[in-house]
Scaffold this active site. Structure first.
Site, short mmCIF file in Angstrom:
data_model
loop_
_atom_site.label_atom_id
_atom_site.label_comp_id
_atom_site.label_asym_id
_atom_site.label_seq_id
_atom_site.Cartn_x
_atom_site.Cartn_y
_atom_site.Cartn_z
N GLU A 17 0.84 -1.38 -0.03
CA GLU A 17 0.06 -0.22 -0.21
C GLU A 17 1.11 1.51 0.41
O GLU A 17 2.31 1.27 0.56
CB GLU A 17 -1.03 -0.26 1.42
CG GLU A 17 -1.40 1.23 1.46
CD GLU A 17 -3.13 0.84 2.67
OE1 GLU A 17 -3.81 -0.46 2.28
OE2 GLU A 17 -3.25 1.90 3.30
N ALA A 51 -6.83 9.64 2.58
CA ALA A 51 -6.98 9.21 4.51
C ALA A 51 -4.76 10.20 5.12
O ALA A 51 -4.41 10.33 4.32
CB ALA A 51 -6.40 8.36 4.47
N HIS A 76 -8.64 3.23 -3.95
CA HIS A 76 -9.67 3.48 -2.51
C HIS A 76 -10.31 4.51 -2.98
O HIS A 76 -9.49 5.27 -3.83
CB HIS A 76 -8.64 3.86 -1.54
CG HIS A 76 -7.28 2.78 -0.34
ND1 HIS A 76 -7.23 3.06 0.99
CD2 HIS A 76 -7.48 1.82 -1.73
CE1 HIS A 76 -6.44 1.37 0.03
NE2 HIS A 76 -6.78 1.28 -0.47
N ARG A 106 -16.73 3.90 2.50
CA ARG A 106 -17.07 5.11 3.75
C ARG A 106 -16.22 6.23 3.78
O ARG A 106 -16.68 7.71 3.55
CB ARG A 106 -17.95 4.78 4.84
CG ARG A 106 -18.75 6.23 5.59
CD ARG A 106 -18.99 5.43 7.20
NE ARG A 106 -18.21 5.71 7.96
CZ ARG A 106 -18.37 5.53 8.68
NH1 ARG A 106 -20.10 5.56 9.20
NH2 ARG A 106 -17.30 5.96 9.97
N GLY A 107 -15.19 6.58 4.52
CA GLY A 107 -13.98 7.69 5.36
C GLY A 107 -14.48 7.99 6.49
O GLY A 107 -15.55 7.34 7.31
N ASP A 108 -13.68 8.37 6.92
CA ASP A 108 -13.73 8.65 8.23
C ASP A 108 -14.26 10.01 8.41
O ASP A 108 -15.22 11.04 7.72
CB ASP A 108 -12.85 8.92 9.20
CG ASP A 108 -11.60 7.48 9.45
OD1 ASP A 108 -12.63 6.68 9.78
OD2 ASP A 108 -10.74 8.00 9.32
N HIS A 148 -15.37 -2.70 13.73
CA HIS A 148 -15.48 -1.09 13.63
C HIS A 148 -15.86 -0.89 14.95
O HIS A 148 -16.89 -0.97 15.86
CB HIS A 148 -16.78 -1.05 12.03
CG HIS A 148 -16.25 0.30 11.79
ND1 HIS A 148 -16.81 1.42 12.56
CD2 HIS A 148 -15.04 1.19 10.44
CE1 HIS A 148 -16.25 2.69 11.88
NE2 HIS A 148 -15.85 2.04 11.15
N GLN A 211 3.42 5.63 16.67
CA GLN A 211 2.65 5.09 15.47
C GLN A 211 1.77 4.14 16.06
O GLN A 211 1.20 3.95 15.67
CB GLN A 211 4.15 4.38 14.52
CG GLN A 211 3.34 3.78 13.49
CD GLN A 211 3.76 2.81 12.22
OE1 GLN A 211 4.85 2.70 12.49
NE2 GLN A 211 3.25 1.76 11.08
N LYS A 271 6.69 2.80 2.30
CA LYS A 271 8.47 2.39 2.77
C LYS A 271 9.44 1.76 2.96
O LYS A 271 8.86 0.00 2.34
CB LYS A 271 8.69 1.83 4.87
CG LYS A 271 8.29 3.45 5.35
CD LYS A 271 7.93 3.04 7.34
CE LYS A 271 7.45 3.72 8.02
NZ LYS A 271 6.21 3.54 8.88
#
Ligand code: FAD
Length: 290
Positions: A17, A51, A76, A106-108, A148, A211, A271
């Site tokens: 990703e 995001a 996405h 949906r997303g936040d 969720h 993180q 990374k």
């Protein structure tokens, strides 16, 4: 190529990703990251949408860079903070760029979101129909082995997931998890509910202690004691923490594969060195199972 076809043949797949840059000037850096990552021949590479404050406008650019590297891109797309017009224009652009795979999300929900007002979309399931109406896309969705955070309970969460899959999803990718037993339980619940699409296990290599705190807060996932002890021992030493995080993720993947989980998505977070180390740690295993 469509991801549903990549997943069809029961072979081991490992995907990566990337997230887009916050500004146009940094696009060249993201493309350099992609050029490094495609060397490890992931089954596909996903590009996140809007995001963590990243721009949503570079999705097609990044998908093109992935495709030029010989790897299938997955874009996405979120809907809660968008309109039908905006979604349609993104879909048309993706289609024009021959992007065949979309992760429908949906997303936040924004803090000032007024649920009573009129909106084109709320849940990811509503986005699936729109995507289908704009082209022959292969569509994936998100799922949550540990539920969720907004779901009342796991039963409710799995019921809504079943509805979402029945709207026309071709595959699912999980939220990160650090305890494989949670994934195995989830897989079983999905089977009981007849959620029969491939479920790709999402693995996040934790490379610094800060993180992990943020990731755990946001995602509702639990940290096994084993990982907490690693953080206590190495959290203040960035190099040691990174090495331990990569090895932990690699071991997690090996255990998943040993338990018949063939499809792994690594949250590589731009990374390439992390992608490289994990792929090296898996090289004979991937070849053995292919
Ligand atoms: P939904 O499927 O809509 O579910 C959200 C909640 O609503 C769940 O509790 C669900 O049970 C419930 N629900 C669903 N349908 C209904 C219904 N019809 N009625 C009542 N309740 C319902 N975010 C980004 O901004 N950009 C990204 O690129 C991104 N990529 C992601 C990739 C993965 C693999 C994952 C796991 C998450 C990603 N996210 C991303 C985060 C995601 O947007 C959030 O987790 C979001 O809160 C939920 O998205 P969803 O698509 O799962 O929503």
């Amino acid at each position: 190529m469509k991801i549903k076809d990549i997943l069809k043949n029961n072979k081991v797949t490992v995907s990566f990703e990337v997230f887009p840059p916050k500004e146009w000037a940094k696009l060249v850096d993201t493309k350099a990251v992609i050029a490094e990552m495609v060397k490890y021949k992931p089954a596909f590479m996903s590009v996140t949408y809007g995001a963590s404050g990243t721009a949503s406008g570079y999705t097609s650019e990044i998908a093109n860079a992935i495709a030029q590297g010989g790897v299938t891109p997955l874009s996405h797309l979120t809907c809660v903070n968008s309109t039908k017009e905006k979604v349609d224009s993104v879909l048309d652009e993706l289609k024009a760029n021959r992007v065949e795979n979309i992760l429908a999300l949906r997303g936040d929900v924004p803090q000032d979101y007024d649920r009573g007002a009129s909106h084109d979309f709320y849940h990811a399931s509503e986005l699936i129909g729109e995507i289908k109406s704009r082209g022959d896309f292969c569509i994936g969705g998100a799922c949550y082995p540990e539920c969720h955070p907004e779901s009342k309970n796991r039963v409710e969460d799995i019921a809504r997931l079943k509805d979402k899959v029945d709207c026309g999803l071709d595959f699912l990718t999980t939220q990160m998890f650090f305890d494989n037993e949670k994934f195995f339980d989830f897989r079983e619940m999905c089977a009981i509910k007849e959620i029969n699409v491939p479920i790709i296990a999402g693995i996040m290599p934790i490379t610094n202690a800060k993180q992990i705190k943020r990731s755990v807060e946001l995602s509702n996932c639990t940290l096994p004691k084993k990982f907490e002890r690693i953080m206590e021992r190495f959290g203040e030493n960035p190099d040691a923490m990174k090495q331990a995080g990569v090895i932990y993720a690699t071991e997690q993947i090996i255990d998943l594969m040993a338990n018949g989980v063939n499809n792994i998505h690594i949250y590589t977070m731009n990374k390439p060195d992390v992608a490289e180390q994990i792929m090296k740690g898996l090289s004979a295993i991937i070849n053995e199972q292919s």
